[in-house]
Design a protein around this motif. Structure first.
Motif, PDB file in Angstrom:
ATOM      1  N   ASP A 273      10.511 -14.447 -13.665  1.00 49.78           N
ATOM      2  CA  ASP A 273      11.740 -14.198 -12.909  1.00 49.78           C
ATOM      3  C   ASP A 273      11.940 -12.708 -12.671  1.00 49.78           C
ATOM      4  O   ASP A 273      12.254 -12.276 -11.549  1.00 49.78           O
ATOM      5  N   GLN A 274      11.752 -11.906 -13.713  1.00 54.35           N
ATOM      6  CA  GLN A 274      11.935 -10.461 -13.563  1.00 54.35           C
ATOM      7  C   GLN A 274      10.830  -9.844 -12.712  1.00 54.35           C
ATOM      8  O   GLN A 274      11.080  -8.939 -11.913  1.00 54.35           O
ATOM      9  N   SER A 275       9.616 -10.331 -12.864  1.00 51.97           N
ATOM     10  CA  SER A 275       8.507  -9.828 -12.062  1.00 51.97           C
ATOM     11  C   SER A 275       8.751 -10.082 -10.583  1.00 51.97           C
ATOM     12  O   SER A 275       8.626  -9.176  -9.742  1.00 51.97           O
ATOM     13  N   ILE A 276       9.120 -11.304 -10.263  1.00 50.95           N
ATOM     14  CA  ILE A 276       9.346 -11.673  -8.860  1.00 50.95           C
ATOM     15  C   ILE A 276      10.513 -10.885  -8.273  1.00 50.95           C
ATOM     16  O   ILE A 276      10.436 -10.379  -7.147  1.00 50.95           O
ATOM     17  N   ALA A 277      11.579 -10.738  -9.045  1.00 47.70           N
ATOM     18  CA  ALA A 277      12.743  -9.994  -8.545  1.00 47.70           C
ATOM     19  C   ALA A 277      12.384  -8.538  -8.256  1.00 47.70           C
ATOM     20  O   ALA A 277      12.843  -7.961  -7.254  1.00 47.70           O
ATOM     21  N   LEU A 278      11.549  -7.926  -9.104  1.00 49.23           N
ATOM     22  CA  LEU A 278      11.182  -6.536  -8.903  1.00 49.23           C
ATOM     23  C   LEU A 278      10.243  -6.383  -7.708  1.00 49.23           C
ATOM     24  O   LEU A 278      10.382  -5.439  -6.910  1.00 49.23           O
ATOM     25  N   PHE A 279       9.297  -7.295  -7.562  1.00 53.44           N
ATOM     26  CA  PHE A 279       8.437  -7.270  -6.381  1.00 53.44           C
ATOM     27  C   PHE A 279       9.263  -7.463  -5.100  1.00 53.44           C
ATOM     28  O   PHE A 279       9.023  -6.800  -4.087  1.00 53.44           O
ATOM     29  N   GLU A 280      10.224  -8.382  -5.137  1.00 54.08           N
ATOM     30  CA  GLU A 280      11.062  -8.619  -3.960  1.00 54.08           C
ATOM     31  C   GLU A 280      11.867  -7.368  -3.618  1.00 54.08           C
ATOM     32  O   GLU A 280      12.034  -7.026  -2.434  1.00 54.08           O
ATOM     33  N   HIS A 301       2.139 -17.456  -8.039  1.00 55.25           N
ATOM     34  CA  HIS A 301       1.045 -18.367  -8.360  1.00 55.25           C
ATOM     35  C   HIS A 301       1.006 -18.657  -9.851  1.00 55.25           C
ATOM     36  O   HIS A 301       0.879 -19.815 -10.268  1.00 55.25           O
ATOM     37  N   LEU A 302       1.110 -17.604 -10.667  1.00 58.27           N
ATOM     38  CA  LEU A 302       1.103 -17.792 -12.114  1.00 58.27           C
ATOM     39  C   LEU A 302       2.288 -18.640 -12.577  1.00 58.27           C
ATOM     40  O   LEU A 302       2.177 -19.390 -13.557  1.00 58.27           O
ATOM     41  N   ALA A 303       3.393 -18.514 -11.855  1.00 61.82           N
ATOM     42  CA  ALA A 303       4.585 -19.296 -12.200  1.00 61.82           C
ATOM     43  C   ALA A 303       4.562 -20.697 -11.587  1.00 61.82           C
ATOM     44  O   ALA A 303       5.487 -21.483 -11.820  1.00 61.82           O
ATOM     45  N   ALA A 304       3.490 -21.020 -10.840  1.00 57.99           N
ATOM     46  CA  ALA A 304       3.346 -22.325 -10.179  1.00 57.99           C
ATOM     47  C   ALA A 304       4.512 -22.603  -9.223  1.00 57.99           C
ATOM     48  O   ALA A 304       4.972 -23.736  -9.097  1.00 57.99           O
ATOM     49  N   ARG A 305       4.942 -21.572  -8.510  1.00 50.85           N
ATOM     50  CA  ARG A 305       6.011 -21.707  -7.521  1.00 50.85           C
ATOM     51  C   ARG A 305       5.381 -21.548  -6.133  1.00 50.85           C
ATOM     52  O   ARG A 305       5.618 -20.588  -5.405  1.00 50.85           O
ATOM     53  N   TYR A 306       4.560 -22.522  -5.790  1.00 57.59           N
ATOM     54  CA  TYR A 306       3.687 -22.396  -4.628  1.00 57.59           C
ATOM     55  C   TYR A 306       4.456 -22.417  -3.310  1.00 57.59           C
ATOM     56  O   TYR A 306       4.074 -21.727  -2.364  1.00 57.59           O
ATOM     57  N   GLU A 366     -11.425 -31.023  -1.435  1.00 55.08           N
ATOM     58  CA  GLU A 366     -11.625 -32.474  -1.353  1.00 55.08           C
ATOM     59  C   GLU A 366     -11.027 -33.216  -2.548  1.00 55.08           C
ATOM     60  O   GLU A 366     -10.622 -34.365  -2.418  1.00 55.08           O
ATOM     61  N   ASN A 367     -10.959 -32.558  -3.696  1.00 54.91           N
ATOM     62  CA  ASN A 367     -10.458 -33.232  -4.886  1.00 54.91           C
ATOM     63  C   ASN A 367      -9.699 -32.247  -5.770  1.00 54.91           C
ATOM     64  O   ASN A 367     -10.162 -31.887  -6.854  1.00 54.91           O
ATOM     65  N   PRO A 368      -8.527 -31.813  -5.331  1.00 55.47           N
ATOM     66  CA  PRO A 368      -7.793 -30.807  -6.107  1.00 55.47           C
ATOM     67  C   PRO A 368      -7.305 -31.363  -7.429  1.00 55.47           C
ATOM     68  O   PRO A 368      -6.913 -32.539  -7.533  1.00 55.47           O
ATOM     69  N   PRO A 369      -7.314 -30.554  -8.478  1.00 50.44           N
ATOM     70  CA  PRO A 369      -6.762 -30.998  -9.756  1.00 50.44           C
ATOM     71  C   PRO A 369      -5.252 -31.137  -9.654  1.00 50.44           C
ATOM     72  O   PRO A 369      -4.636 -30.689  -8.690  1.00 50.44           O
ATOM     73  N   PRO A 370      -4.626 -31.781 -10.651  1.00 54.95           N
ATOM     74  CA  PRO A 370      -3.183 -31.926 -10.613  1.00 54.95           C
ATOM     75  C   PRO A 370      -2.469 -30.575 -10.545  1.00 54.95           C
ATOM     76  O   PRO A 370      -2.943 -29.583 -11.097  1.00 54.95           O
ATOM     77  N   ARG A 371      -1.356 -30.582  -9.859  1.00 57.11           N
ATOM     78  CA  ARG A 371      -0.572 -29.354  -9.726  1.00 57.11           C
ATOM     79  C   ARG A 371      -0.062 -28.886 -11.088  1.00 57.11           C
ATOM     80  O   ARG A 371       0.530 -29.669 -11.850  1.00 57.11           O
ATOM     81  N   PRO A 372      -0.256 -27.612 -11.448  1.00 56.71           N
ATOM     82  CA  PRO A 372       0.295 -27.095 -12.710  1.00 56.71           C
ATOM     83  C   PRO A 372       1.828 -27.173 -12.702  1.00 56.71           C
ATOM     84  O   PRO A 372       2.474 -27.150 -11.652  1.00 56.71           O
ATOM     85  N   LYS A 373       2.382 -27.229 -13.883  1.00 56.82           N
ATOM     86  CA  LYS A 373       3.839 -27.296 -14.003  1.00 56.82           C
ATOM     87  C   LYS A 373       4.463 -25.940 -13.709  1.00 56.82           C
ATOM     88  O   LYS A 373       3.915 -24.899 -14.040  1.00 56.82           O
ATOM     89  N   ARG A 374       5.625 -25.987 -13.083  1.00 56.12           N
ATOM     90  CA  ARG A 374       6.367 -24.778 -12.783  1.00 56.12           C
ATOM     91  C   ARG A 374       6.745 -24.034 -14.066  1.00 56.12           C
ATOM     92  O   ARG A 374       7.114 -24.651 -15.060  1.00 56.12           O
ATOM     93  N   ARG A 375       6.617 -22.719 -14.027  1.00 56.60           N
ATOM     94  CA  ARG A 375       6.930 -21.900 -15.188  1.00 56.60           C
ATOM     95  C   ARG A 375       8.057 -20.942 -14.867  1.00 56.60           C
ATOM     96  O   ARG A 375       8.235 -20.540 -13.735  1.00 56.60           O
TER      97      ARG A 375
END
Length: 375
Positions: A273-280, A301-306, A366-375
């Motif tokens: 949250d802090q990383s994204i806010a500072l980049f924004e 991406h690391l936070a799985a907020r695609y 063609e066969n993506p793995p399951p989506r990681p959980k949001r962090r």
């Protein structure tokens, strides 16, 4: 050894290396256009708390450099091509970006660099101090990636002219040798310069009457540098107090690159949250900042907020269509974030520019793995 003391030792070692390399063998021929080669006489090496950098001559006794090299001190050393050293006074400034003026009354006679009256155009050439050669050099040309964003007074010129840390404060010039900007930052083949037009505003906000504001900005730069030194080497979790100090000091340093570096530390330590806010916040200052936008995409991406990452990847694919990291992120985020068209465009570019990556990319498409959980 403390980080500030270590930095001073490193700066001293670089200074000695610079002075020891200025021999006849290092006096290489300048291979750039004659006006670019001539402009080298307007650029000097300097030694400040931030290490070896460069400064660009604007008049008989006035120079400009990047503020992060100065970090609040009152004087810095100028290094002439002969190896002679002299002191330059730092002019207090309330200018809220990474520039500051120097006054050097004892500077020998020489040319001041001419400033462009029109917007910068490709090709562009970096001129700056090179420790390996012990002299100021002009480097092979690059092109403009994005111009300064309109209506953003601290936006930078983004380009591909080669740069390294010791070039900071040096000159970015056109083929005519005229100043397009002051070299500021960069990496991964993407570099930034503060437009030469900003020097007029810098002068308006410089002088003894701005000493209090200047001292405050200088203190923030020093604290930000200390915090970055303390935390960016590892991924150990940050306490709330440490994270807050990092955000506050690097934001108050008025240096967008410091904000980027702090945001990366926060992202790598899981404070998304802090990383994204500072980049924004950094992007609000300069929407065309490609390295900032790449960093923001990585944190999303690391936070799985695609879904939030996708608009930034669309922008990056438009302006960095062959960047391998951007393509990998776009492939994954497109599939996990519900934009298959983006993923397929990324796959097509991977096929064109990075065939070694193609088998892995094809399996993922063609066969993506399951989506990681949001962090």
């Amino acid at each position: 050894m403390t980080q500030p003391l270590l930095r001073r030792h490193m700066a001293t070692a670089l200074l000695l290396a610079f002075l020891s390399c200025g021999d006849a063998e290092a006096q290489d021929e300048c291979r750039q256009p004659e006006p670019v080669c001539a402009a080298r006489a307007s650029v000097f090496a300097i030694a400040g708390p931030g290490g070896i950098g460069s400064a660009t001559r604007l008049s008989a006794t006035e120079l400009v450099t990047t503020r992060h090299l100065i970090a609040g001190v009152k004087k810095v050393e100028l290094i002439l091509e002969s190896g002679e050293r002299l002191m330059a006074e730092v002019i207090p400034s309330a200018y809220e970006a990474d520039l500051i003026l120097l006054s050097a009354p004892d500077l020998p006679e020489g040319p001041a660099i001419a400033q462009r009256d029109s917007p910068a155009a490709s090709p562009l050439f970096t001129i700056g101090a090179d420790v390996s050669f012990g002299r100021v050099r002009a480097y092979d040309p690059g092109a403009i990636l994005l111009p300064p964003a309109e209506d953003h007074p601290h936006a930078r010129l983004h380009h591909t002219a080669y740069g390294q840390p010791t070039h900071s404060g040096g000159a970015l010039v056109g083929a005519d040798g005229q100043l397009a900007g002051i070299v500021a930052a960069g990496g991964d083949g993407r570099f930034e310069a503060i437009p030469a037009a900003a020097i007029a505003e810098l002068r308006r906000k410089s002088g003894a009457e701005f000493s209090a504001e200047s001292k405050e900005i200088g203190a923030a730069i020093r604290i930000c540098m200390l915090n970055l030194d303390r935390h960016r080497a590892g991924r150990a979790p940050l306490s709330d107090e440490e994270a807050s100090a990092l955000v506050t000091s690097c934001s108050r340093s008025r240096n967008r690159q410091n904000m980027d570096l702090a945001a990366r530390v926060l992202g790598m330590t899981g404070r998304f949250d802090q990383s994204i806010a500072l980049f924004e916040a950094a992007l609000e200052e300069d929407p065309n900042a490609l390295n900032t936008r790449v960093g923001l995409a990585v944190s999303y991406h690391l936070a799985a907020r695609y879904e939030d990452e996708i608009p930034h990847l669309v922008f990056l694919m438009q302006h960095l269509p062959d960047d391998h990291q951007v393509l990998r992120l776009a492939l994954q985020a497109g599939l996990w974030g519900g934009d298959r068209a983006l993923a397929e465009r990324a796959f097509q570019r991977i096929e064109a520019v990075n065939p070694q990556m193609l088998p892995v990319a094809k399996r993922f498409l063609e066969n993506p793995p399951p989506r990681p959980k949001r962090r």
